[in-house]
Motif scaffolding. Structure first.
Motif, short mmCIF file in Angstrom:
data_model
loop_
_atom_site.label_atom_id
_atom_site.label_comp_id
_atom_site.label_asym_id
_atom_site.label_seq_id
_atom_site.Cartn_x
_atom_site.Cartn_y
_atom_site.Cartn_z
N LYS A 224 0.83 -1.21 0.00
CA LYS A 224 0.00 0.00 0.00
C LYS A 224 0.86 1.26 0.00
N GLN A 225 1.97 1.21 0.70
CA GLN A 225 2.87 2.37 0.76
C GLN A 225 3.81 2.42 -0.44
N LYS A 226 3.75 1.38 -1.27
CA LYS A 226 4.63 1.24 -2.43
C LYS A 226 6.11 1.27 -2.04
N SER A 227 6.41 0.74 -0.85
CA SER A 227 7.80 0.63 -0.41
C SER A 227 8.44 -0.53 -1.16
N PRO A 228 9.60 -0.34 -1.74
CA PRO A 228 10.22 -1.43 -2.50
C PRO A 228 10.65 -2.60 -1.61
N PHE A 229 10.50 -3.79 -2.15
CA PHE A 229 11.01 -4.98 -1.47
C PHE A 229 12.51 -5.01 -1.73
N GLU A 230 13.27 -5.41 -0.71
CA GLU A 230 14.72 -5.49 -0.88
C GLU A 230 15.07 -6.76 -1.62
N LEU A 231 15.72 -6.60 -2.77
CA LEU A 231 16.10 -7.72 -3.61
C LEU A 231 17.58 -7.63 -3.95
N LYS A 232 18.22 -8.78 -4.08
CA LYS A 232 19.60 -8.79 -4.56
C LYS A 232 19.57 -8.51 -6.06
N ASP A 233 20.67 -8.05 -6.57
CA ASP A 233 20.73 -7.65 -7.98
C ASP A 233 21.01 -8.82 -8.93
N ASN A 234 20.19 -9.85 -8.86
CA ASN A 234 20.33 -10.90 -9.88
C ASN A 234 18.95 -11.52 -10.13
N GLU A 235 18.79 -12.09 -11.29
CA GLU A 235 17.49 -12.60 -11.74
C GLU A 235 16.96 -13.71 -10.83
N ARG A 236 17.84 -14.59 -10.40
CA ARG A 236 17.42 -15.72 -9.57
C ARG A 236 16.86 -15.24 -8.23
N SER A 237 17.53 -14.28 -7.63
CA SER A 237 17.07 -13.72 -6.36
C SER A 237 15.74 -13.01 -6.55
N ARG A 238 15.59 -12.29 -7.65
CA ARG A 238 14.36 -11.56 -7.92
C ARG A 238 13.18 -12.52 -8.07
N SER A 239 13.35 -13.58 -8.84
CA SER A 239 12.25 -14.53 -9.05
C SER A 239 11.95 -15.30 -7.76
N TRP A 240 12.97 -15.65 -6.97
CA TRP A 240 12.73 -16.33 -5.70
C TRP A 240 11.99 -15.41 -4.75
N SER A 241 12.41 -14.15 -4.67
CA SER A 241 11.74 -13.18 -3.79
C SER A 241 10.29 -13.00 -4.19
N LEU A 242 10.03 -12.91 -5.49
CA LEU A 242 8.66 -12.76 -5.97
C LEU A 242 7.83 -13.98 -5.57
N ARG A 243 8.41 -15.15 -5.68
CA ARG A 243 7.71 -16.39 -5.30
C ARG A 243 7.32 -16.36 -3.82
#
Length: 122
Positions: free
Chosen positions: A6-25
């Protein structure tokens, strides 16, 4: 998590595709299981998708890909599916309980519902 969206605060993600997709999951899993996923899997998917699109950190394509990777066909129907397919609801209500092996023979012919299975994260 919903507050962060709701606050549109970004989720902290590492800078690689695998981390991004795992975090989204993980994010999708937590949101999905916090809603009425058992009774309304498609409506829950749509709600989670809308929340994440509103948040803006992930694309529809990334979200859809995550849901598709967790999709499973089943004849264990949800209330949502039975409401959309009253003929199946009537069939389910009238199935012969005395001879369940006959139902198993017809299992392959029955329409399949798409459900989503995600790991549970603490």
């Amino acid at each position: 998590m919903v507050q962060k969206i709701k606050q549109k605060s970004p989720f902290e993600l590492k800078d690689n595709e695998r981390s991004r997709s795992w975090s989204l999951r993980v994010i999708i899993s937590k949101l999905f299981y916090s809603l009425d996923y058992e009774n309304e899997p498609q409506a829950t998917r749509e709600k989670v998708t809308q929340l994440l699109l509103y948040h803006g950190q992930f694309s529809r394509e990334e979200i859809d890909k995550t849901f598709q990777s967790s999709a499973k066909e089943t004849t264990n129907y949800s209330r949502e599916f039975l409401k959309q397919h009253p003929e199946i609801a009537m069939y389910e209500a009238g199935r012969n309980k005395e001879f369940p092996e006959e139902d198993e023979e017809q299992e392959g012919e029955r329409p399949k519902e798409i459900r989503y299975i995600f790991p549970h994260y603490g």
